[in-house]
Design an enzyme around this catalytic site. Sequence first.
Site, PDB file in Angstrom:
ATOM      1  N   HIS A  51      -0.932   4.578  -5.566  1.00  9.05           N
ATOM      2  CA  HIS A  51      -0.189   4.777  -6.799  1.00  9.05           C
ATOM      3  C   HIS A  51       1.041   3.867  -6.883  1.00  9.05           C
ATOM      4  O   HIS A  51       1.329   3.301  -7.918  1.00  9.05           O
ATOM      5  CB  HIS A  51       0.240   6.248  -6.856  1.00  9.05           C
ATOM      6  CG  HIS A  51       0.746   6.675  -8.177  1.00  9.05           C
ATOM      7  ND1 HIS A  51      -0.076   7.137  -9.171  1.00  9.05           N
ATOM      8  CD2 HIS A  51       2.000   6.694  -8.690  1.00  9.05           C
ATOM      9  CE1 HIS A  51       0.646   7.425 -10.233  1.00  9.05           C
ATOM     10  NE2 HIS A  51       1.912   7.174  -9.971  1.00  9.05           N
ATOM     11  N   LYS A  93       4.872  -0.339 -22.519  1.00  8.88           N
ATOM     12  CA  LYS A  93       4.078  -0.114 -21.319  1.00  8.88           C
ATOM     13  C   LYS A  93       3.199   1.111 -21.510  1.00  8.88           C
ATOM     14  O   LYS A  93       3.508   1.971 -22.325  1.00  8.88           O
ATOM     15  CB  LYS A  93       4.998   0.125 -20.124  1.00  8.88           C
ATOM     16  CG  LYS A  93       4.249   0.268 -18.812  1.00  8.88           C
ATOM     17  CD  LYS A  93       5.206   0.279 -17.621  1.00  8.88           C
ATOM     18  CE  LYS A  93       4.440   0.223 -16.319  1.00  8.88           C
ATOM     19  NZ  LYS A  93       4.317   1.454 -15.640  1.00  8.88           N
ATOM     20  N   HIS A  97      -1.538   9.663 -16.604  1.00  8.53           N
ATOM     21  CA  HIS A  97      -1.150  10.919 -15.957  1.00  8.53           C
ATOM     22  C   HIS A  97      -2.392  11.789 -15.820  1.00  8.53           C
ATOM     23  O   HIS A  97      -2.404  12.954 -16.203  1.00  8.53           O
ATOM     24  CB  HIS A  97      -0.044  11.626 -16.739  1.00  8.53           C
ATOM     25  CG  HIS A  97       1.137  11.943 -15.882  1.00  8.53           C
ATOM     26  ND1 HIS A  97       1.932  13.039 -16.038  1.00  8.53           N
ATOM     27  CD2 HIS A  97       1.654  11.283 -14.817  1.00  8.53           C
ATOM     28  CE1 HIS A  97       2.887  13.042 -15.125  1.00  8.53           C
ATOM     29  NE2 HIS A  97       2.738  11.983 -14.365  1.00  8.53           N
ATOM     30  N   ASP A 119      10.579   4.740 -18.807  1.00  9.63           N
ATOM     31  CA  ASP A 119      10.315   3.337 -18.468  1.00  9.63           C
ATOM     32  C   ASP A 119      10.787   2.406 -19.582  1.00  9.63           C
ATOM     33  O   ASP A 119      11.150   1.260 -19.328  1.00  9.63           O
ATOM     34  CB  ASP A 119       8.806   3.116 -18.262  1.00  9.63           C
ATOM     35  CG  ASP A 119       8.388   3.459 -16.841  1.00  9.63           C
ATOM     36  OD1 ASP A 119       9.247   3.406 -15.949  1.00  9.63           O
ATOM     37  OD2 ASP A 119       7.202   3.765 -16.629  1.00  9.63           O
ATOM     38  N   SER A 313      10.982  15.686  -9.356  1.00 12.78           N
ATOM     39  CA  SER A 313      11.627  16.388 -10.457  1.00 12.78           C
ATOM     40  C   SER A 313      11.778  15.415 -11.621  1.00 12.78           C
ATOM     41  O   SER A 313      12.112  14.247 -11.421  1.00 12.78           O
ATOM     42  CB  SER A 313      13.020  16.878 -10.042  1.00 12.78           C
ATOM     43  OG  SER A 313      12.901  17.912  -9.100  1.00 12.78           O
ATOM     44  N   GLY A 527       1.561  -2.806 -17.125  1.00 13.20           N
ATOM     45  CA  GLY A 527       0.330  -2.071 -16.962  1.00 13.20           C
ATOM     46  C   GLY A 527       0.415  -1.082 -15.831  1.00 13.20           C
ATOM     47  O   GLY A 527       1.470  -0.881 -15.225  1.00 13.20           O
ATOM     48  N   ASN A 528      -0.709  -0.455 -15.567  1.00 13.79           N
ATOM     49  CA  ASN A 528      -0.745   0.646 -14.627  1.00 13.79           C
ATOM     50  C   ASN A 528      -2.174   0.790 -14.129  1.00 13.79           C
ATOM     51  O   ASN A 528      -3.112   0.512 -14.855  1.00 13.79           O
ATOM     52  CB  ASN A 528      -0.271   1.900 -15.384  1.00 13.79           C
ATOM     53  CG  ASN A 528      -0.398   3.172 -14.581  1.00 13.79           C
ATOM     54  OD1 ASN A 528      -1.241   3.999 -14.877  1.00 13.79           O
ATOM     55  ND2 ASN A 528       0.425   3.311 -13.570  1.00 13.79           N
TER      56      ASN A 528
END
Lengths: 743, 234, 87, 87
Positions: A51, A93, A97, A119, A313, A527-528
């Site tokens: 991740h 972006k 999730h 972000d 958190s 990106g992700n």
Amino acid sequence: MLEPTAAQIRDEKIYRKLGLTDAEYQQVVEKLGRLPNYVEAGIFGVLWSEHCSYKSSKAHLRKFPTTGPQVLQGPGENAGVVDIGDGLAVAFKMESHNHPSAVEPYQGAATGVGGILRDIFTMGARPIAFLDSLRFGSLEDGRTRYLFEQVVAGIGGYGNCVGIPTVGGEVQFSPTYRGNPLVNAMCVGLLKRDEMVTGTATGVGNPVFVVGARTGRDGIHGATFASAEDPHEKERSAVQVGDPFLGKLLMEACLELIASGAVVGIQDMGAAGLTSSSAEMASRAGGGIEMNLDDVPVRESGMTPYEMMLSESQERMLVVLERGREEVAFEIFRRFGLEVANVGRVTDDGRLRLFFRGEVVADMPVAALVDEAPVYERPIADWKPPVPQFVPTTLAISEAWMQLLAHPSVADKTWVHRQYDTSVRASTVLGPGHDAALVKVPGVNKAVAMATDGNSRYVYLNPRRGGQIAVAEAVRNLAVVGAKPLAITNCLNFGNPEKPEIMRQLSDAIEGMAEACEALGTPVVSGNVSLYNETRGVDIQPTPVVGAIGVMDGIEHRVPSAPKSVLEPTELWVLGREDDSLSGTLYGELVCGGPAGDAPYVNLAQEARLHQLLQQVAGARLVAAAHDVSEGGIAITLTEICIASGIGAEVEVADGADAHGWLFSEAQGRVLVAVTSANADALARLAATFNVPARKMGELTGETLCVKLQGALLVELPLNELVATYEGAIPSFFVAEQLTATH
Amino acid sequence: MKWAVIVFPGSNCDEDAAFAIREVTGDEAHLIWHDARDLSDFDAIVLPGGFSYGDYLRSGAIARFSPVVEAVKREAQKGKLVLGICNGFQVLTESHLLPGALLRNDNLQFRCEMTELVVENNQSPFTADYAIGERIRIPIAHGEGRFVADDTTLAKLQADRRVAFTYHANPNGSVQNIAGILNLQGNVLGLMPHPERAVMEWMDSVDGRRMFLSMHRYMKEARALVGANGSANS
Amino acid sequence: MKTYEVEVRIWLKPSVFDPQGHAVEQALHTLGYAEASDLRIGKYMHLTVQSASLSEAQTRVEEMCERVLSNPVMETYAYTLKEVALS
Amino acid sequence: MKTYEVEVRIWLKPSVFDPQGHAVEQALHTLGYAEASDLRIGKYMHLTVQSASLSEAQTRVEEMCERVLSNPVMETYAYTLKEVALS
Ligand SMILES: Nc1ncnc2c1ncn2[C@@H]1O[C@H](COP(=O)(O)OP(=O)(O)O)[C@@H](O)[C@H]1O
Ligand SMILES: [Mg+2]
């Protein structure tokens, strides 16, 4: 509970629980020159997780083009930034999730929205829009209905409360996502091009602050679990609750603080919280950070350094200020009633050093944590999807048409987006329901265009071509409304990278996406990657999702997806190469019981010309509407235009084409436009100059949808029946008020 | 004219309201933080939409204790115009400037869509530019907009012609389709729909303009009157 | 058949942050109720249940709480049952 | 100073329609719990209160419920207090 000693971690292989493999643990020991203690091992574990480190995908992501004159900030920062002219820029972006949403769909989706929001404002950008890209199993399934309902509510719950409109997105349903839904959220923000800030911790001695919510024990290990094999069970302990109210205050306070000029660097605490934010900020500056964990505001007593560093958190930021200007931050945060604590300072020794109760509890080289994280060239296998060829069938056209229209992936999504505030900020020019959304820039006659797209069936059938299509379709949507495409972001949702066939999908899809980005002039700026999307060993179909951004100068040039009303004779034209292949279509999936054949046709050079033509058409205000042909083919595109404008149509199948194929083909690069007869010639001439095929296929008229083949009536469907099917499909699954299905 | 748009922590339509006021009336619109205690400088007050204090507990429940609400009450008493939109309406009912309460939509969902409102009263400073019975298009965006009140209150609202707008098609289960109500003096209006999101051609409706224009004209006339009498208005 | 009045309380597990409770506690403090702390907000439900016996009613209510009324991922529950005298 | 554990329950007055309670009841029926009826959903809060005496604590909690925690226009409340033994 006593923490294990460094020797115990080694001997009892406790590092495995922290997400490190045997080999990775060895590397940690070498880089440190000693055995890591529990805090250190935990920190390496999360930072070296898939991740955070992108260890399986990094080598492949390098294939993306990332530069261009419009690019102000490419990948590597909290968000990408592109120039939109007039001294303005857009930061954007997309992020996934997926795993949290599978466990607690409302909060998973809500915190996903909150995370991507941070972000964006972190870059100094004022967030102006959200988009969401969702994938679920089949709505026949009760748990899927529950997930769908709660995810949509969660996205609205956060986005509506922070007052950012959700202006677009997509939802698709396929059995492949049954145990593993996808929740990808995109945020777009606006900033002055010379006022960008970054997540960089520079200036030795500058103070480091934690601001926003207090740190609790929630979400510890979210990042590692996102990469674990069975995230479902383990993540039960890691549910986080979003606080959009605090998120909104934090956004306002941070934007004000950034505007004050006192900020040196700022980063949100997403996955792996304090750990990743501090290590990454130090790494970008090539320096170090020292923190005193006694000063971190905590929500629960007795929190250990390990817990503080790994807590996820929500609604927290790490900020480096210019020394001597601390008072500015105190004043702003006090006014918003937010916590702010000076927890450390920037150093130049390249180390992340943590103190707690007067002792050094961790001391590690930043480079080892971030830059030298492992990169894997995972094995790639030859792989062909185990699917049948598409075989033509005898399904009646009208029946196929209605079945497609009723398919939740195709059907009206109003049930979804009417739960989102789509018009707050009073700047939505085109919201959900158009090919791309247009959000007006305050003070100038300019709008930002945005769209998301991604069809996993295409990628599954042919990863490379599917990757090309994902980019082509998202970017085309911008051109359809008349905007100039600028750049893309993306979210790569794939299965288990330890399987060589999954790596094949990933590698090829990225290659295809990269080719399309080159051809269309839209580099990747952020990106992700989300891997390990699998249930009991079965991977999802590869699902790269693309978020595209463009700009429109002069909002009067916008092109809606359907004419609002039809007062003059209006013709329907198809722009682009016509096709009648059913390979890879949703139609094919319906008749074959699953994906069949190959991904549809796409030609990037033609695509680029089409996009240029569409911008010219919009600039000259030649057409009343334009809508691209996507899932379900021309039949569905046509139906959507007719439903939205409340009028029927009469169209003629292309010469020599198979009627089924012509209606339901999903070949790329086609757009239907509605043009008044007075403008039709000009449209045809313009298309010719771009070398884009254009044919008048019919006109908007009457109260039915008529398709003719060489002049003979082939099928006629009453508009009101089409409306009922299209609009009723998704709501029909929720008639029994299934608010609280089983968890 | 000078308008105050109140900003509570969590308000999010404050800028939109200020934009609409400036764009439509050309007046000054000031954003006023919730800790202000004196609003006597302003000719009109807008409580904008949003999620004050996250709408935790009940929408508007915590905001009603803000110092500024006392000031709003004082100015309302003097006859100044107070417009509560969406969350602003909820703050007005919680602080008893308007009767009734706004509960969770009966469909249990947040609803954002264009609605048709029926103008029920065009004798108020807010609605004078509409025709009685006219249908106007104004969007809603709320999860807790179901207006409820007991029968006595409802009877009084009707008898005093204090229902300003009703929904043509009820989107949230409000009793008697009520979308907006006035106080007894007619200088406080609360409504769930967002007139500030219907003021430009590209917003899909411009029907909200007339609400701001009608308020503007009312204030101008009131000021002219006061000027003629030679008395100040505070 | 007997009739039971059932009260169910559901709240977030202690490890899960409760933003609503937190915000309301802050508000109470500003309003002068400094003596209030650790405020958490959950759900309260009451319902009636028809059942042959107390133990059957208990089993069924337990199941409802577990499967439908609460989300065990983040919530805890408790309930009480009381037989209603027939009038 | 003594410490009290306070539980507050708040629910909609019977005359006010409770769509959420209705929906959950429907869901229970669909899932095979036909024996459940009259389900209504409200709020449950717990907090601790520091006070010199039980009666003072009661007065203060009453006030909090009346002024802040509930809206008397449409809601009713009830509360319980329990002194916490110092450990
Ligand atoms: N989850 C969602 N959130 C917001 N808008 C959505 C969502 N899903 C679909 N929409 C909107 O509905 C419209 C139709 O979506 P879709 O069928 O995916 O379009 P297309 O086939 O042109 O890509 C688009 O305007 C899109 O923005
Ligand atoms: Mg499209």
